[in-house]
Scaffold this active site. Structure first.
Site, PDB file in Angstrom:
ATOM      1  N   HIS A 196       0.861  -1.195   0.000  1.00 27.70           N
ATOM      2  CA  HIS A 196       0.000   0.000   0.000  1.00 27.70           C
ATOM      3  C   HIS A 196       0.888   1.233   0.000  1.00 27.70           C
ATOM      4  CE1 HIS A 196      -2.859   2.999   1.380  1.00 27.70           C
ATOM      5  NE2 HIS A 196      -3.845   2.138   1.229  1.00 27.70           N
ATOM      6  N   HIS A 260      -7.829   0.365  -4.072  1.00 28.10           N
ATOM      7  CA  HIS A 260      -8.594   1.113  -3.081  1.00 28.10           C
ATOM      8  C   HIS A 260      -9.060   2.364  -3.801  1.00 28.10           C
ATOM      9  CE1 HIS A 260      -6.455  -0.402   0.859  1.00 28.10           C
ATOM     10  NE2 HIS A 260      -7.071  -1.358   0.207  1.00 28.10           N
ATOM     11  N   ASP A 305     -12.976   2.614  -0.899  1.00 30.23           N
ATOM     12  CA  ASP A 305     -12.189   3.013   0.273  1.00 30.23           C
ATOM     13  C   ASP A 305     -12.986   4.050   1.053  1.00 30.23           C
ATOM     14  OD1 ASP A 305     -10.001   2.903   1.925  1.00 30.23           O
ATOM     15  OD2 ASP A 305      -8.651   3.971   0.594  1.00 30.23           O
ATOM     16  N   HIS A 306     -12.376   4.601   2.063  1.00 32.59           N
ATOM     17  CA  HIS A 306     -13.041   5.509   3.021  1.00 32.59           C
ATOM     18  C   HIS A 306     -14.335   6.131   2.524  1.00 32.59           C
ATOM     19  CE1 HIS A 306      -8.784   6.370   4.787  1.00 32.59           C
ATOM     20  NE2 HIS A 306      -9.076   5.083   4.715  1.00 32.59           N
ATOM     21  N   TYR A 319     -14.894   4.123   7.742  1.00 28.80           N
ATOM     22  CA  TYR A 319     -15.373   2.755   7.496  1.00 28.80           C
ATOM     23  C   TYR A 319     -16.793   2.480   7.982  1.00 28.80           C
ATOM     24  CZ  TYR A 319     -10.782   1.692   5.771  1.00 28.80           C
ATOM     25  OH  TYR A 319      -9.643   1.680   5.006  1.00 28.80           O
TER      26      TYR A 319
HETATM   27  C1  DNO Z   1      -6.589   3.017   5.681  1.00 24.66           C
HETATM   28  C2  DNO Z   1      -5.974   1.853   5.060  1.00 24.66           C
HETATM   29  C3  DNO Z   1      -4.606   1.564   5.605  1.00 24.66           C
HETATM   30  C4  DNO Z   1      -4.078   0.289   5.002  1.00 24.66           C
HETATM   31  C5  DNO Z   1      -2.680  -0.046   5.411  1.00 24.66           C
HETATM   32  C6  DNO Z   1      -2.192  -1.179   4.567  1.00 24.66           C
HETATM   33  O1  DNO Z   1      -7.745   3.234   5.585  1.00 24.66           O
HETATM   34  O2  DNO Z   1      -5.948   1.981   3.691  1.00 24.66           O
HETATM   35  O3  DNO Z   1      -4.623   1.467   6.984  1.00 24.66           O
HETATM   36  O4  DNO Z   1      -4.892  -0.763   5.422  1.00 24.66           O
HETATM   37  O5  DNO Z   1      -1.851   1.034   5.269  1.00 24.66           O
HETATM   38  O6  DNO Z   1      -1.182  -1.827   5.231  1.00 24.66           O
END
Ligand code: DNO
Length: 343
Positions: A196, A260, A305-306, A319
């Site tokens: 990531h 993501h 993602d978020h 989340y």
């Molecule tokens: C946040 C995530 C990160 C991700 C880590 C991967 O929302 O995208 O915490 O899980 O950085 O190791």
């Protein structure tokens, strides 16, 4: 592509039965959360998660994350034990049907934001990052989303001291060393490692960050061309660094195992506010990114993602259920349209 949704295990307030109802969902992205970083994940715990997913009709093919112990990032002799543990965990995950492992190589801190609830005009709220506010924080006493609260103040101080003198160069060597030991196991068991990008993609509190954009990825894939060495394509992180997302998606399509997808709105040179996934809601052309992924032959996992907090939800930062579900629906539509365009 395979649409997935992050689920924080049995401690998550969002039931798998709700997640299952999101259209076109193949599975969840999860992890064993109660094992200290660096220790082996018990097979029983992995299988318990898998059973819960199976029962809900969801696959568990992606793990986010198997965290990397700081001794590995620091390159200490004790890393050997943690690397062996990581290998053991990967083997157990593969036996449970896991195909992709997301991880990061950021020293000490994971993703960082300065405000958890920035209120938008429509009354929703979301995470945001203001660089001036970040640098004012006391790195020895942090309480931020993404920050592992399991360290005591003293432990954190000690850890930060151990990083003194750590350079980008040395950190990169330590990443290569780690992957050199991990990738043969991936060859053996068929797991893809998806690093990531650092979030936000710049040095934090004097600690080096190395996976911040194209140059870092190029260097990594050149050093280790193994086909299991790939990335999590995070539009939020790379977009915060003003990376050319369409170019990156095209360039790395075969190395992108996991995407993501999320939206941010730039509000300053380094400042941004997270927004709903829709292209028009922020600064990133999410539709163009999806087109580039499809054209590049992307076959990996995707997750919205978020999300924001909407409809009165007060979810785990980034989340909650509702806005991520809207995001999944929007992304499904984009993929469907782009895939039809390509036929
Ligand atoms: C946040 C995530 C990160 C991700 C880590 C991967 O929302 O995208 O915490 O899980 O950085 O190791």
């Amino acid at each position: 592509m395979k649409m997935t949704f992050r689920w924080y295990g049995e401690g998550d307030s969002i039931p798998l039965a709700y997640i299952r109802q999101i259209p076109n969902l193949s599975g969840v992205v999860t992890a064993v959360y109660d094992t200290p970083v660096g220790e082996v994940w018990e097979e029983q715990k992995i299988l318990r998660l898998k059973q819960l997913c199976d029962d809900a009709g969801l696959e568990m093919q992606v793990i986010e994350s198997v965290p990397v112990h700081e001794d590995i990032k620091l390159g200490l002799p004790t890393r050997e034990r943690y690397i062996q543990n990581y290998q053991t965990t990967l083997r157990a995950l593969a036996r449970a049907g896991v195909k992709c492992v997301c991880y990061n190589f950021m020293p000490v801190f994971d993703w960082l934001r300065t405000n958890l609830k920035t209120v938008a005009k429509d009354g929703s709220n979301s995470l945001s990052y203001e660089h001036a506010a970040l640098i004012k924080l006391d790195k020895n006493d942090l309480h931020l989303p993404g920050w592992d609260e399991s360290y005591s103040k003293e432990q954190l101080k000690g850890l930060l001291a151990r990083y003194e003198g750590m350079t980008h160069e040395k950190l990169f060597e330590n990443l290569v060393y780690f992957l050199q030991s991990i990738l043969p196991v991936c060859d053996e068991v068929g797991i893809d490692m998806a690093i990531h990008p650092d979030d936000p993609p710049w040095d934090m509190f004097g600690l080096p960050r190395i996976i911040t954009g194209e140059a870092g990825f190029d260097r990594l894939f050149k050093a280790l061309p193994n086909a299991h060495n790939g990335m999590t394509f995070c539009t939020g992180s790379l977009g915060a660094g003003r990376g050319d997302l369409v170019h990156l998606a095209q360039k790395y399509a075969s190395r992108i195992f996991f995407a993501h997808l999320r939206q941010i709105r730039w509000v300053g040179e380094r400042d941004f506010v997270e927004a709903g996934h829709f292209t028009g809601a922020g600064s990133l052309d999410i539709a163009a990114v999806v087109r580039a992924l499809v054209r590049g032959g992307f076959k990996g996992y995707v997750r919205p993602d978020h999300g924001r907090n909407i409809w009165g939800e007060d979810g785990k930062p980034g989340y909650g259920l509702y806005d991520r579900a809207l995001g999944a629906a929007y992304l499904n539509g984009l993929f469907e349209a782009m895939e039809q365009e390509e036929v």
